[in-house]
Design a protein around this motif. Structure first.
Motif, PDB file in Angstrom:
ATOM      1  N   GLY A  29      26.270 -31.704   6.521  1.00  0.00           N
ATOM      2  CA  GLY A  29      26.649 -31.451   5.135  1.00  0.00           C
ATOM      3  C   GLY A  29      28.079 -30.996   4.968  1.00  0.00           C
ATOM      4  N   VAL A  30      28.536 -30.155   5.885  1.00  0.00           N
ATOM      5  CA  VAL A  30      29.874 -29.586   5.735  1.00  0.00           C
ATOM      6  C   VAL A  30      30.957 -30.613   6.068  1.00  0.00           C
ATOM      7  CG1 VAL A  30      30.356 -28.656   8.068  1.00  0.00           C
ATOM      8  CG2 VAL A  30      30.992 -27.341   6.027  1.00  0.00           C
ATOM      9  N   GLN A  31      30.565 -31.719   6.705  1.00  0.00           N
ATOM     10  CA  GLN A  31      31.516 -32.805   6.926  1.00  0.00           C
ATOM     11  C   GLN A  31      31.691 -33.652   5.663  1.00  0.00           C
ATOM     12  OE1 GLN A  31      33.142 -32.909   9.954  1.00  0.00           O
ATOM     13  NE2 GLN A  31      31.914 -31.095  10.422  1.00  0.00           N
ATOM     14  N   GLU A  32      30.760 -33.499   4.718  1.00  0.00           N
ATOM     15  CA  GLU A  32      30.768 -34.327   3.506  1.00  0.00           C
ATOM     16  C   GLU A  32      31.129 -33.543   2.247  1.00  0.00           C
ATOM     17  OE1 GLU A  32      30.049 -37.580   3.688  1.00  0.00           O
ATOM     18  OE2 GLU A  32      29.503 -37.601   5.805  1.00  0.00           O
ATOM     19  N   LEU A  33      30.810 -32.256   2.213  1.00  0.00           N
ATOM     20  CA  LEU A  33      30.992 -31.439   1.007  1.00  0.00           C
ATOM     21  C   LEU A  33      31.829 -30.201   1.315  1.00  0.00           C
ATOM     22  CD1 LEU A  33      27.292 -31.565  -0.239  1.00  0.00           C
ATOM     23  CD2 LEU A  33      29.202 -32.856  -1.193  1.00  0.00           C
ATOM     24  N   PRO A  34      32.559 -29.662   0.308  1.00  0.00           N
ATOM     25  CA  PRO A  34      33.332 -28.428   0.515  1.00  0.00           C
ATOM     26  C   PRO A  34      32.409 -27.292   0.939  1.00  0.00           C
ATOM     27  CG  PRO A  34      33.899 -29.463  -1.584  1.00  0.00           C
ATOM     28  CD  PRO A  34      32.699 -30.182  -1.069  1.00  0.00           C
ATOM     29  N   PRO A  35      32.806 -26.489   1.929  1.00  0.00           N
ATOM     30  CA  PRO A  35      31.900 -25.511   2.546  1.00  0.00           C
ATOM     31  C   PRO A  35      31.295 -24.469   1.610  1.00  0.00           C
ATOM     32  CG  PRO A  35      34.171 -25.130   3.232  1.00  0.00           C
ATOM     33  CD  PRO A  35      34.142 -26.457   2.548  1.00  0.00           C
ATOM     34  N   MET A  36      32.110 -23.850   0.755  1.00  0.00           N
ATOM     35  CA  MET A  36      31.587 -22.776  -0.073  1.00  0.00           C
ATOM     36  C   MET A  36      30.636 -23.291  -1.158  1.00  0.00           C
ATOM     37  SD  MET A  36      32.365 -19.591   0.717  1.00  0.00           S
ATOM     38  CE  MET A  36      31.601 -20.178   2.219  1.00  0.00           C
ATOM     39  N   LEU A  37      30.972 -24.419  -1.762  1.00  0.00           N
ATOM     40  CA  LEU A  37      30.068 -24.992  -2.761  1.00  0.00           C
ATOM     41  C   LEU A  37      28.806 -25.529  -2.102  1.00  0.00           C
ATOM     42  CD1 LEU A  37      32.401 -26.863  -5.299  1.00  0.00           C
ATOM     43  CD2 LEU A  37      31.320 -24.620  -5.504  1.00  0.00           C
ATOM     44  N   PHE A  38      28.938 -26.071  -0.935  1.00  0.00           N
ATOM     45  CA  PHE A  38      27.777 -26.563  -0.178  1.00  0.00           C
ATOM     46  C   PHE A  38      26.808 -25.403   0.084  1.00  0.00           C
ATOM     47  CE2 PHE A  38      26.008 -27.513   4.181  1.00  0.00           C
ATOM     48  CZ  PHE A  38      25.090 -28.467   3.758  1.00  0.00           C
ATOM     49  N   ALA A  39      27.351 -24.272   0.534  1.00  0.00           N
ATOM     50  CA  ALA A  39      26.514 -23.099   0.809  1.00  0.00           C
ATOM     51  C   ALA A  39      25.976 -22.497  -0.485  1.00  0.00           C
ATOM     52  CB  ALA A  39      27.312 -22.056   1.590  1.00  0.00           C
ATOM     53  N   GLY A  40      26.859 -22.355  -1.486  1.00  0.00           N
ATOM     54  CA  GLY A  40      26.458 -21.716  -2.743  1.00  0.00           C
ATOM     55  C   GLY A  40      25.382 -22.482  -3.493  1.00  0.00           C
ATOM     56  N   LEU A  41      25.522 -23.800  -3.567  1.00  0.00           N
ATOM     57  CA  LEU A  41      24.527 -24.618  -4.259  1.00  0.00           C
ATOM     58  C   LEU A  41      23.169 -24.546  -3.571  1.00  0.00           C
ATOM     59  CD1 LEU A  41      26.670 -27.780  -5.131  1.00  0.00           C
ATOM     60  CD2 LEU A  41      25.854 -26.008  -6.696  1.00  0.00           C
ATOM     61  N   ARG A  42      23.202 -24.437  -2.248  1.00  0.00           N
ATOM     62  CA  ARG A  42      21.944 -24.312  -1.502  1.00  0.00           C
ATOM     63  C   ARG A  42      21.177 -23.071  -1.931  1.00  0.00           C
ATOM     64  NH1 ARG A  42      21.430 -22.663   4.959  1.00  0.00           N
ATOM     65  NH2 ARG A  42      19.172 -22.279   4.908  1.00  0.00           N
ATOM     66  N   ILE A 210      35.158 -31.977  -4.724  1.00  0.00           N
ATOM     67  CA  ILE A 210      33.782 -32.263  -4.323  1.00  0.00           C
ATOM     68  C   ILE A 210      33.428 -33.725  -4.628  1.00  0.00           C
ATOM     69  CG2 ILE A 210      32.667 -31.593  -6.507  1.00  0.00           C
ATOM     70  CD1 ILE A 210      30.447 -30.311  -4.754  1.00  0.00           C
ATOM     71  N   HIS A 211      32.810 -34.358  -3.669  1.00  0.00           N
ATOM     72  CA  HIS A 211      32.407 -35.758  -3.814  1.00  0.00           C
ATOM     73  C   HIS A 211      31.059 -35.924  -3.113  1.00  0.00           C
ATOM     74  CE1 HIS A 211      32.550 -40.081  -4.129  1.00  0.00           C
ATOM     75  NE2 HIS A 211      32.438 -40.199  -2.806  1.00  0.00           N
ATOM     76  N   PHE A 212      30.014 -36.153  -3.900  1.00  0.00           N
ATOM     77  CA  PHE A 212      28.666 -36.233  -3.346  1.00  0.00           C
ATOM     78  C   PHE A 212      28.436 -37.569  -2.640  1.00  0.00           C
ATOM     79  CE2 PHE A 212      28.172 -33.026  -6.689  1.00  0.00           C
ATOM     80  CZ  PHE A 212      27.525 -32.024  -5.970  1.00  0.00           C
ATOM     81  N   THR A 213      28.036 -37.470  -1.376  1.00  0.00           N
ATOM     82  CA  THR A 213      27.692 -38.653  -0.590  1.00  0.00           C
ATOM     83  C   THR A 213      26.210 -38.587  -0.244  1.00  0.00           C
ATOM     84  OG1 THR A 213      28.177 -37.555   1.516  1.00  0.00           O
ATOM     85  CG2 THR A 213      30.010 -38.699   0.416  1.00  0.00           C
TER      86      THR A 213
END
Length: 300
Positions: A29-42, A210-213
């Motif tokens: 996930g962190v290779q595809e999405l910005p780290p803090m938003l990736f963690a925060g959205l989770r 951010i770009h959702f893949t």
């Protein structure tokens, strides 16, 4: 065997497996999405699921003291602890990350021994910590060439700081017991971490990039439903129905699964040096746990 006991064992097995896979999901996930938003959205999404269930069960809003307690725990454990792991996994393989996190018991006993009311170190704890240190040195020896890479070295340091923050939150929880509903507490902790990480991500401009893949979204959904919601629910159920000593053995199984998955899925290194380092660190953890048992017997 009673049905509740069977379900408890099933919950424990799921923790051993699922929490071992989260390192891979974070790495993807962190290779595809910005780290803090990736963690925060989770954490925000998982918290909303808990909120919905608590609403259906007509749970009342907890008192202010309980909210503050869980906000502190959520900040230290999930906000900073898990957040730093997510940041670090941008540069550090998932299997290696799991080994660094396995050193948590060493930090725990070190922190605890510094407190006036904390437990005192004994020979088994000291031997276990020494073994753990040797295991970390083996990892550094294995990756000697990578230590000149500032991103790699920084990633290891960030993950270690995350472990230290998680240790602080765990020690705080140990000496400041929360008597409230554990699921309500989990919800507050996740909300706190999610808001904190999302705000930080926004301030860093992550919304603009951010770009959702497909891989990123799948990793995020897996962490929300399996790593956070189902994983935590299984942990609470297992800890209520099985001995803590048995449930805590998930910490020995998680890194094995993380190492194997990282090797199978992402072609991460898995050689004799890494296996030896893992065995030494896990052996140290086992010694520390045995030392803690002796420590508790002396206290009682």
């Amino acid at each position: 065997m009673k049905r509740s006991e069977m379900l408890a064992y099933a919950a424990w097995i799921s923790i051993c497996i699922v929490w071992g896979t989260t390192y891979l999901a974070i790495r993807i996930g962190v290779q595809e999405l910005p780290p803090m938003l990736f963690a925060g959205l989770r954490w925000l999404a998982a918290a909303l699921i808990f909120l919905f269930i608590l609403f259906l069960r007509s749970k009342k809003i907890p008192p202010r003291k309980e909210i503050i307690h869980n906000a502190i725990v959520g900040t230290l454990l999930l906000g900073i602890g898990n957040g730093f792991v997510v940041i670090g996994e941008q540069w550090i393989p998932s299997g290696l990350t799991s080994l660094i996190i396995t050193t948590l018991p060493f930090w725990m006993v070190a922190f605890d021994s510094m407190l006036p009311s904390g437990g005192k170190l004994n020979s088994k704890i000291i031997s276990g910590m020494a073994l753990g240190f040797i295991g970390v040195l083996l990892i550094l020896w294995q990756d000697l060439g990578n230590l000149s890479d500032t991103s790699y070295l920084g990633g290891m340091l960030i993950i270690t700081l995350g472990v230290i923050s998680w240790t602080g939150g765990s020690v705080f929880t140990k000496y400041n017991k929360n008597k409230g509903n554990p699921f309500t507490g989990a919800c507050i902790q996740m909300l706190t971490a999610g808001f904190l990480q999302t705000i930080i991500g926004a301030s860093l401009g992550e919304f603009a990039v951010i770009h959702f893949t497909t891989n990123g979204v799948l990793a995020l959904l897996y962490l929300i439903f399996f790593g956070s919601f189902l994983g935590y629910a299984a942990y609470i159920y297992a800890i209520d129905h099985l001995p803590v000593s048995l449930v805590s053995t998930y910490a020995f199984i998680n890194p094995v699964i993380a190492l194997l998955l990282g090797w199978l899925v992402l072609n991460e290194d898995l050689n004799l040096k890494i296996i030896a380092a893992a065995a030494v660190i896990l052996g140290g953890v086992l010694l520390v746990k045995k030392g803690n048992v002796i420590q508790k017997r002396i206290k009682t």
